[in-house]
Design an enzyme around this catalytic site. Structure first.
Site, short mmCIF file in Angstrom:
data_model
loop_
_atom_site.label_atom_id
_atom_site.label_comp_id
_atom_site.label_asym_id
_atom_site.label_seq_id
_atom_site.Cartn_x
_atom_site.Cartn_y
_atom_site.Cartn_z
N TRP A 156 0.82 -1.22 0.00
CA TRP A 156 0.00 0.00 0.00
C TRP A 156 0.86 1.27 0.00
O TRP A 156 0.34 2.36 -0.27
CB TRP A 156 -0.90 0.05 1.23
N ASN A 157 2.17 1.16 0.29
CA ASN A 157 2.90 2.42 0.51
C ASN A 157 3.26 3.16 -0.77
O ASN A 157 3.49 4.35 -0.78
CB ASN A 157 4.12 2.17 1.38
N LYS A 180 -2.50 -8.47 -7.57
CA LYS A 180 -3.32 -8.30 -6.37
C LYS A 180 -2.76 -7.11 -5.58
O LYS A 180 -1.75 -7.22 -4.93
CB LYS A 180 -3.29 -9.55 -5.50
N PRO A 181 -3.40 -5.96 -5.66
CA PRO A 181 -2.93 -4.79 -4.91
C PRO A 181 -3.27 -4.94 -3.43
O PRO A 181 -4.02 -5.85 -3.05
CB PRO A 181 -3.69 -3.64 -5.54
N ALA A 182 -2.74 -4.07 -2.60
CA ALA A 182 -3.08 -4.09 -1.18
C ALA A 182 -4.52 -3.63 -1.01
O ALA A 182 -4.98 -2.72 -1.72
CB ALA A 182 -2.14 -3.19 -0.39
N GLY A 234 6.66 -6.47 -0.35
CA GLY A 234 5.95 -6.39 0.93
C GLY A 234 6.87 -6.82 2.05
O GLY A 234 8.09 -6.78 1.93
N SER A 235 6.29 -7.26 3.14
CA SER A 235 7.08 -7.60 4.32
C SER A 235 7.84 -8.90 4.13
O SER A 235 7.44 -9.78 3.35
CB SER A 235 6.14 -7.75 5.52
N GLU A 256 10.84 -8.24 -3.11
CA GLU A 256 11.30 -6.94 -2.61
C GLU A 256 10.71 -6.80 -1.22
O GLU A 256 9.53 -6.53 -1.06
CB GLU A 256 10.83 -5.82 -3.55
N LEU A 257 11.53 -7.02 -0.20
CA LEU A 257 11.00 -7.22 1.15
C LEU A 257 11.37 -6.07 2.09
O LEU A 257 11.70 -4.97 1.67
CB LEU A 257 11.49 -8.56 1.67
N CYS A 290 10.39 1.29 2.34
CA CYS A 290 11.27 0.17 2.68
C CYS A 290 12.72 0.60 2.78
O CYS A 290 13.55 -0.14 3.31
CB CYS A 290 11.14 -0.89 1.60
N GLU A 387 11.64 -2.88 11.70
CA GLU A 387 11.34 -1.85 10.70
C GLU A 387 10.26 -0.94 11.28
O GLU A 387 9.15 -1.38 11.58
CB GLU A 387 10.84 -2.53 9.43
N1 LIG Z 1 11.69 -3.88 -0.90
C1 LIG Z 1 10.78 -3.09 -1.45
O1 LIG Z 1 10.90 -2.64 -2.62
C2 LIG Z 1 9.56 -2.73 -0.67
C3 LIG Z 1 8.72 -1.73 -1.18
C4 LIG Z 1 7.58 -1.39 -0.44
C5 LIG Z 1 7.27 -2.04 0.76
N2 LIG Z 1 8.11 -2.99 1.21
C6 LIG Z 1 7.83 -3.66 2.48
O2 LIG Z 1 6.42 -3.93 2.61
C7 LIG Z 1 6.05 -3.83 3.98
C8 LIG Z 1 4.89 -2.87 4.12
O3 LIG Z 1 3.89 -3.14 3.16
P1 LIG Z 1 2.63 -4.02 3.57
O4 LIG Z 1 2.21 -3.73 4.97
O5 LIG Z 1 1.61 -3.91 2.49
O6 LIG Z 1 3.28 -5.49 3.55
P2 LIG Z 1 2.51 -6.87 3.63
O7 LIG Z 1 3.54 -7.89 3.46
O8 LIG Z 1 1.62 -6.93 4.81
O9 LIG Z 1 1.54 -6.85 2.34
C9 LIG Z 1 2.08 -6.75 1.06
C10 LIG Z 1 1.11 -7.39 0.08
O10 LIG Z 1 1.02 -8.77 0.39
C11 LIG Z 1 -0.33 -9.14 0.57
N3 LIG Z 1 -0.40 -10.26 1.48
C12 LIG Z 1 -0.38 -10.25 2.83
N4 LIG Z 1 -0.48 -11.51 3.31
C13 LIG Z 1 -0.53 -12.34 2.22
C14 LIG Z 1 -0.64 -13.74 2.01
N5 LIG Z 1 -0.72 -14.60 3.05
N6 LIG Z 1 -0.69 -14.23 0.77
C15 LIG Z 1 -0.61 -13.40 -0.30
N7 LIG Z 1 -0.51 -12.06 -0.18
C16 LIG Z 1 -0.47 -11.54 1.06
C17 LIG Z 1 -0.99 -7.88 1.08
O11 LIG Z 1 -2.39 -7.93 0.87
C18 LIG Z 1 -0.32 -6.84 0.19
O12 LIG Z 1 -0.93 -6.84 -1.08
C19 LIG Z 1 7.28 -3.33 4.71
O13 LIG Z 1 7.96 -4.41 5.30
C20 LIG Z 1 8.13 -2.73 3.61
O14 LIG Z 1 9.51 -2.74 3.92
C21 LIG Z 1 9.25 -3.37 0.53
O1 LIG Z 2 9.09 1.47 -0.23
C1 LIG Z 2 9.69 1.01 -1.12
C2 LIG Z 2 10.00 1.70 -2.41
O2 LIG Z 2 10.65 0.77 -3.24
C3 LIG Z 2 10.82 2.92 -2.13
S1 LIG Z 2 11.39 3.72 -3.55
O3 LIG Z 2 10.34 4.67 -3.95
O4 LIG Z 2 11.63 2.73 -4.62
O5 LIG Z 2 12.63 4.39 -3.13
#
Ligand SMILES: NC(=O)c1ccc[n+]([C@@H]2O[C@H](COP(=O)([O-])OP(=O)(O)OC[C@H]3O[C@@H](n4cnc5c(N)ncnc54)[C@H](O)[C@@H]3O)[C@@H](O)[C@H]2O)c1
Ligand SMILES: O=C[C@H](O)CS(=O)(=O)O
Length: 486
Positions: A156-157, A180-182, A234-235, A256-257, A290, A387
């Protein structure tokens, strides 16, 4: 100018080129985190809808892959142009559903489009090889081919850019995709589909599944045999689950975690630059990125001067609604996020840290937290291990280069790291020593489409952007041709 609102199906999913209500006929509400205002009810996709989307993407794959790279390039370029023509509408929609200030949201739209622009051209550079053979009358030809149907699961961020950063290389390579978006931010994804349709992306090539049935839909997308690759942002916890889900069908993965970025200020740094860099890195998207600075290490000789100057700038940050002039800090995404930030700050203070500014929810109430600088954070504080994903900057004093490298690398994460220094020997030593995929030297913002974005250790697999990014959506095949003698 396309009027997205008139075309935008705020209530639908987008499957096989059709705007549909979803098999359950049910919907879920999307609200504005700044004030809780209801924005839309969106189709709540189910596993059956996910199966339909996978089937559509599979049916569309061969015709799409059969297009020439130039044909795919032209369509992606039209999509890019339409996005840039609609930055105002897309930015306003993004701010409304995610909360980030409007200027930042429009910046995200342009950043996301930069991946479509970049990979439109990269499509035409999926070069192979002809390798000199050892055997007479033979030739070895290497070709690159699209991996197949891709599932993308996004956070979602950055509800626009994290989708664009996956769809662009996938479609450029000749893959088709199910996204599948958030559930917090589906509208930006659906708006991209409106413009994709307008750009001529054929039905089934791109599919959007807004849903609150995260596990039900997620399991289809991460286990189905027709999904060749999962691209997840995501996480780290969810990333681990996706790895496990994909194992039975040996899915390719781009992950990308999470991150826990160290930000180091050495005695020889330019103080003003270091303060500016820390401000930009820490407080972009209200600390919800992230790659945000998560731990700020300051060498003893410059610690007090940095802490004072930094706390002053942080205290001057304007918090409020995305559409209010001068606002640079929006709300956190939900109540759980706010609760976590409060817990982390409370733990640090209870262990001996002090708040130089902030340190509590903002007076605006709701999901707003005051931009915070914590001084003298003890090494056992949770805020240094987890984090934060919020507007909190923990400061830690250090003495030597060797000490701070060990502190910086003491994490299971390895996404981004930053340091400010001017001694050329130190710059090379520290850049090489930091265990992360992205290093900012005298810069707090490092993301750029030309660069290979991604992490090491438990921050992920693969790279997004740059000329490396296309490889994650391509298979390498070689053909040994015999019988070529005269
Ligand atoms: N490395 C990167 O480029 C990057 C970029 C943005 C965010 N992030 C990370 O994402 C996290 C924050 O975003 P968030 O709260 O949306 O993360 P999240 O992992 O909770 O959710 C990310 C996505 O995964 C989906 N999801 C959650 N549980 C799932 C499951 N069991 N099966 C399939 N899909 C599932 C969510 O609905 C969402 O679409 C932070 O840890 C951040 O560091 C990383
Ligand atoms: O939160 C994660 C994003 O990948 C950050 S950036 O916009 O790519 O720097």
């Amino acid at each position: 100018m396309l009027d997205i609102a008139s075309k935008f199906k705020m209530s639908d999913a987008y499957i096989d080129g059709q705007w549909v209500k979803g098999s359950s006929g049910k919907s879920f509400a999307v609200s504005n985190p700044a004030n809780g205002a209801h924005l839309a009810n969106v189709a709540d996709a189910t596993a059956d809808d996910a199966l339909a989307a996978v089937a559509a993407a599979k049916a569309a794959f061969k015709p799409w892959a059969a297009k020439t790279a130039k044909q795919r390039c032209d369509i992606l370029r039209r999509w890019n142009d339409l996005i840039l023509e609609n930055v105002e509408q897309l930015g306003a929609l993004l701010s409304t559903e995610q909360g980030k200030p409007l200027a930042e949201a429009k910046g995200e739209i342009v950043y996301g489009a930069s991946y479509i622009d970049w990979f439109a051209e990269e499509a035409r550079r999926a070069y192979g090889d002809i390798i000199p053979p050892a055997r007479p009358n033979t030739q070895i030809v290497v070709m690159k081919q699209p991996v197949g149907v891709v599932a993308a699961i996004t956070p979602w961020n950055f509800p626009n850019a994290m989708i664009a950063r996956k769809v662009a290389p996938a479609l450029a390579a000749g893959c088709t995709i199910v996204i599948k978006p958030a559930p917090e931010t589906p509208l930006s994804a659906l708006a991209l589909a409106v413009l994709a349709e307008e750009a001529g992306i054929p039905k089934g090539v791109l599919n959007i599944l807004p849903t609150t049935h995260t596990t039900e839909v997620g399991d289809v997308l991460t286990k189905h045999e027709d999904i060749a690759k999962v691209s997840f942002t995501g996480s780290t916890n969810v990333g681990r689950l996706i790895m496990r889900n994909g194992a039975d069908t040996v899915k390719k993965l781009s992950l990308e975690l999470g991150g826990n970025a160290p930000f180091i200020v050495f005695d020889d740094a330019n103080l003003d630059d270091a303060v500016e860099g820390a401000l930009n890195s820490k407080f972009r998207n209200s600390g919800q990125t992230c790659v945000c600075a998560n731990r700020i290490y300051v060498q003893a000789g410059i610690y007090d001067a940095f802490a004072e100057a930094f706390a002053k700038r942080v205290g001057d940050l304007k918090v409020g609604d995305a559409f209010d002039d001068g606002v640079t800090q929006g709300p956190l995404i939900n109540a759980n996020a706010l609760k976590k930030v409060e817990e982390l700050v409370g733990d640090a203070v209870q262990k001996g840290a002090t708040a130089a500014t902030g340190g509590k929810p903002h007076e605006l109430g709701g999901l707003y937290y005051a931009p915070t600088v914590l001084r003298d954070v003890p090494l056992n504080a949770r805020v240094l291990k987890e984090e934060i994903f919020g507007p909190v900057a923990p400061l830690i004093k250090f003495e030597t280069e060797e000490e701070v490298i060990d502190l910086a690398n003491d994490s299971e994460f390895g996404l981004a790291g930053y340091f400010f220094a001017r001694d050329i020997g130190r710059v090379w030593r520290v850049a090489e020593a930091l265990e992360c995929g992205i290093v900012g030297v005298n810069e707090g913002i490092t993301s750029a489409v030309e660069a290979p974005f991604g992490g090491v250790k438990q921050s992920g697999l693969g790279r997004e952007g740059s000329h490396y990014g296309l490889d994650d959506y391509l298979e390498v095949k070689y053909v040994l041709m015999g019988g070529l003698g005269k």
